[in-house]
Design a protein around this motif. Structure first.
Motif, PDB file in Angstrom:
ATOM      1  N   ALA A  24       0.834  -1.203   0.000  1.00  0.00           N
ATOM      2  CA  ALA A  24       0.000   0.000   0.000  1.00  0.00           C
ATOM      3  C   ALA A  24       0.861   1.242   0.000  1.00  0.00           C
ATOM      4  N   SER A  25       0.479   2.186  -0.843  1.00  0.00           N
ATOM      5  CA  SER A  25       1.210   3.457  -0.898  1.00  0.00           C
ATOM      6  C   SER A  25       0.493   4.487  -0.039  1.00  0.00           C
ATOM      7  N   VAL A  26       0.644   4.348   1.252  1.00  0.00           N
ATOM      8  CA  VAL A  26       0.007   5.275   2.181  1.00  0.00           C
ATOM      9  C   VAL A  26       0.821   5.285   3.464  1.00  0.00           C
ATOM     10  N   ARG A  27       0.954   6.475   4.075  1.00  0.00           N
ATOM     11  CA  ARG A  27       1.771   6.562   5.283  1.00  0.00           C
ATOM     12  C   ARG A  27       1.048   6.052   6.519  1.00  0.00           C
ATOM     13  N   THR A  28      -0.304   6.084   6.462  1.00  0.00           N
ATOM     14  CA  THR A  28      -1.085   5.687   7.633  1.00  0.00           C
ATOM     15  C   THR A  28      -1.652   4.282   7.475  1.00  0.00           C
ATOM     16  N   PHE A  29      -0.855   3.381   6.958  1.00  0.00           N
ATOM     17  CA  PHE A  29      -1.302   2.017   6.679  1.00  0.00           C
ATOM     18  C   PHE A  29      -1.918   1.351   7.907  1.00  0.00           C
ATOM     19  N   ARG A  30      -1.408   1.715   9.079  1.00  0.00           N
ATOM     20  CA  ARG A  30      -1.824   1.035  10.304  1.00  0.00           C
ATOM     21  C   ARG A  30      -3.311   1.243  10.620  1.00  0.00           C
ATOM     22  N   ILE A  31      -3.944   2.250  10.044  1.00  0.00           N
ATOM     23  CA  ILE A  31      -5.343   2.517  10.367  1.00  0.00           C
ATOM     24  C   ILE A  31      -6.307   1.802   9.431  1.00  0.00           C
ATOM     25  N   TYR A  32      -5.760   1.045   8.482  1.00  0.00           N
ATOM     26  CA  TYR A  32      -6.614   0.395   7.494  1.00  0.00           C
ATOM     27  C   TYR A  32      -6.839  -1.070   7.824  1.00  0.00           C
ATOM     28  N   THR A  33      -8.103  -1.445   7.907  1.00  0.00           N
ATOM     29  CA  THR A  33      -8.433  -2.860   7.875  1.00  0.00           C
ATOM     30  C   THR A  33      -8.168  -3.348   6.447  1.00  0.00           C
ATOM     31  N   MET A  34      -7.489  -4.460   6.339  1.00  0.00           N
ATOM     32  CA  MET A  34      -7.107  -4.984   5.029  1.00  0.00           C
ATOM     33  C   MET A  34      -7.836  -6.297   4.774  1.00  0.00           C
ATOM     34  N   GLY A  35      -8.330  -6.433   3.565  1.00  0.00           N
ATOM     35  CA  GLY A  35      -9.058  -7.648   3.215  1.00  0.00           C
ATOM     36  C   GLY A  35      -8.552  -8.239   1.915  1.00  0.00           C
ATOM     37  N   TRP A  36      -8.777  -9.519   1.772  1.00  0.00           N
ATOM     38  CA  TRP A  36      -8.543 -10.230   0.510  1.00  0.00           C
ATOM     39  C   TRP A  36      -9.879 -10.779   0.027  1.00  0.00           C
ATOM     40  N   PHE A  37     -10.140 -10.575  -1.242  1.00  0.00           N
ATOM     41  CA  PHE A  37     -11.330 -11.101  -1.898  1.00  0.00           C
ATOM     42  C   PHE A  37     -10.879 -11.837  -3.157  1.00  0.00           C
ATOM     43  N   ARG A  38     -11.758 -12.636  -3.707  1.00  0.00           N
ATOM     44  CA  ARG A  38     -11.412 -13.329  -4.947  1.00  0.00           C
ATOM     45  C   ARG A  38     -12.636 -13.443  -5.843  1.00  0.00           C
ATOM     46  N   GLN A  39     -12.354 -13.555  -7.127  1.00  0.00           N
ATOM     47  CA  GLN A  39     -13.426 -13.717  -8.094  1.00  0.00           C
ATOM     48  C   GLN A  39     -13.035 -14.765  -9.120  1.00  0.00           C
ATOM     49  N   ALA A  40     -13.799 -15.835  -9.137  1.00  0.00           N
ATOM     50  CA  ALA A  40     -13.583 -16.906 -10.105  1.00  0.00           C
ATOM     51  C   ALA A  40     -14.391 -16.606 -11.368  1.00  0.00           C
ATOM     52  N   PRO A  41     -13.998 -17.183 -12.492  1.00  0.00           N
ATOM     53  CA  PRO A  41     -14.728 -16.938 -13.742  1.00  0.00           C
ATOM     54  C   PRO A  41     -16.199 -17.281 -13.614  1.00  0.00           C
ATOM     55  N   GLY A  42     -17.056 -16.349 -14.002  1.00  0.00           N
ATOM     56  CA  GLY A  42     -18.491 -16.587 -13.972  1.00  0.00           C
ATOM     57  C   GLY A  42     -19.127 -16.494 -12.617  1.00  0.00           C
ATOM     58  N   LYS A  43     -18.346 -16.099 -11.613  1.00  0.00           N
ATOM     59  CA  LYS A  43     -18.884 -16.016 -10.253  1.00  0.00           C
ATOM     60  C   LYS A  43     -18.712 -14.604  -9.702  1.00  0.00           C
ATOM     61  N   GLU A  44     -19.464 -14.304  -8.640  1.00  0.00           N
ATOM     62  CA  GLU A  44     -19.329 -13.021  -7.993  1.00  0.00           C
ATOM     63  C   GLU A  44     -18.077 -13.005  -7.114  1.00  0.00           C
ATOM     64  N   ARG A  45     -17.612 -11.798  -6.858  1.00  0.00           N
ATOM     65  CA  ARG A  45     -16.461 -11.658  -5.975  1.00  0.00           C
ATOM     66  C   ARG A  45     -16.882 -12.068  -4.566  1.00  0.00           C
ATOM     67  N   GLU A  46     -15.968 -12.762  -3.864  1.00  0.00           N
ATOM     68  CA  GLU A  46     -16.293 -13.245  -2.535  1.00  0.00           C
ATOM     69  C   GLU A  46     -15.174 -12.942  -1.545  1.00  0.00           C
ATOM     70  N   PHE A  47     -15.569 -12.836  -0.291  1.00  0.00           N
ATOM     71  CA  PHE A  47     -14.624 -12.573   0.788  1.00  0.00           C
ATOM     72  C   PHE A  47     -13.740 -13.792   1.021  1.00  0.00           C
ATOM     73  N   VAL A  48     -12.457 -13.530   1.297  1.00  0.00           N
ATOM     74  CA  VAL A  48     -11.518 -14.602   1.616  1.00  0.00           C
ATOM     75  C   VAL A  48     -10.999 -14.453   3.054  1.00  0.00           C
ATOM     76  N   ALA A  49     -10.428 -13.291   3.352  1.00  0.00           N
ATOM     77  CA  ALA A  49      -9.832 -13.082   4.675  1.00  0.00           C
ATOM     78  C   ALA A  49      -9.679 -11.592   4.927  1.00  0.00           C
ATOM     79  N   ALA A  50      -9.573 -11.241   6.210  1.00  0.00           N
ATOM     80  CA  ALA A  50      -9.347  -9.849   6.577  1.00  0.00           C
ATOM     81  C   ALA A  50      -8.584  -9.786   7.886  1.00  0.00           C
ATOM     82  N   ILE A  51      -7.887  -8.658   8.075  1.00  0.00           N
ATOM     83  CA  ILE A  51      -7.156  -8.425   9.306  1.00  0.00           C
ATOM     84  C   ILE A  51      -7.452  -7.002   9.757  1.00  0.00           C
TER      85      ILE A  51
END
Length: 124
Positions: A24-51
């Motif tokens: 991430a290009s931001v100085r205040t990275f520590r204040i951001y909740t970060m998530g990972w999502f994924r999208q398979a072909p023909g499917k909607e994007r879905e939640f994977v993990a977050a911190i």
């Protein structure tokens, strides 16, 4: 404005591992909740993990619990997704996302910033 750049995707055989990174290009990275999502072909994007930004609590989709691990290094402005025991159904474009002071970890609508995505392909 926050720019997110994912890396680490690729082709791997079933049972293998990959580690995704999101810088991430931001100085205040520590204040951001970060998530990972994924999208398979023909499917909607879905939640994977977050911190969370506050206490680094982690959250996972049931489909990846016990196989994936999310972590963050605030000194490097980077979030990681360690993926083990990969399955063909994990094949997707993986996106990281950032939400300042976020608390709704699996709701993609609350994330303000998104990366361009990185392809993960798991062969059987």
């Amino acid at each position: 404005q926050v720019q997110l750049v994912e890396s680490g995707g690729g082709l791997v055989q079933a049972g293998g591992s990959l580690r995704l990174s999101c810088a991430a290009s931001v100085r205040t990275f520590r204040i951001y909740t970060m998530g990972w999502f994924r999208q398979a072909p023909g499917k909607e994007r879905e939640f994977v993990a977050a911190i969370s930004w506050s206490d680094r609590s982690t959250y996972y989709a049931d489909s990846v619990k016990g196989r994936f691990t999310i972590s963050r290094d605030n000194a490097k402005n980077t979030v990681y997704l360690q993926m083990n025991s990969l399955k063909p159904e994990d094949t997707a474009v993986y996106y990281c996302a950032a939400d300042p002071f976020g608390s709704l970890y699996d709701d993609e609508g609350t994330y303000d910033y998104w990366g361009q995505g990185t392809q993960v392909t798991v062969s059987s």
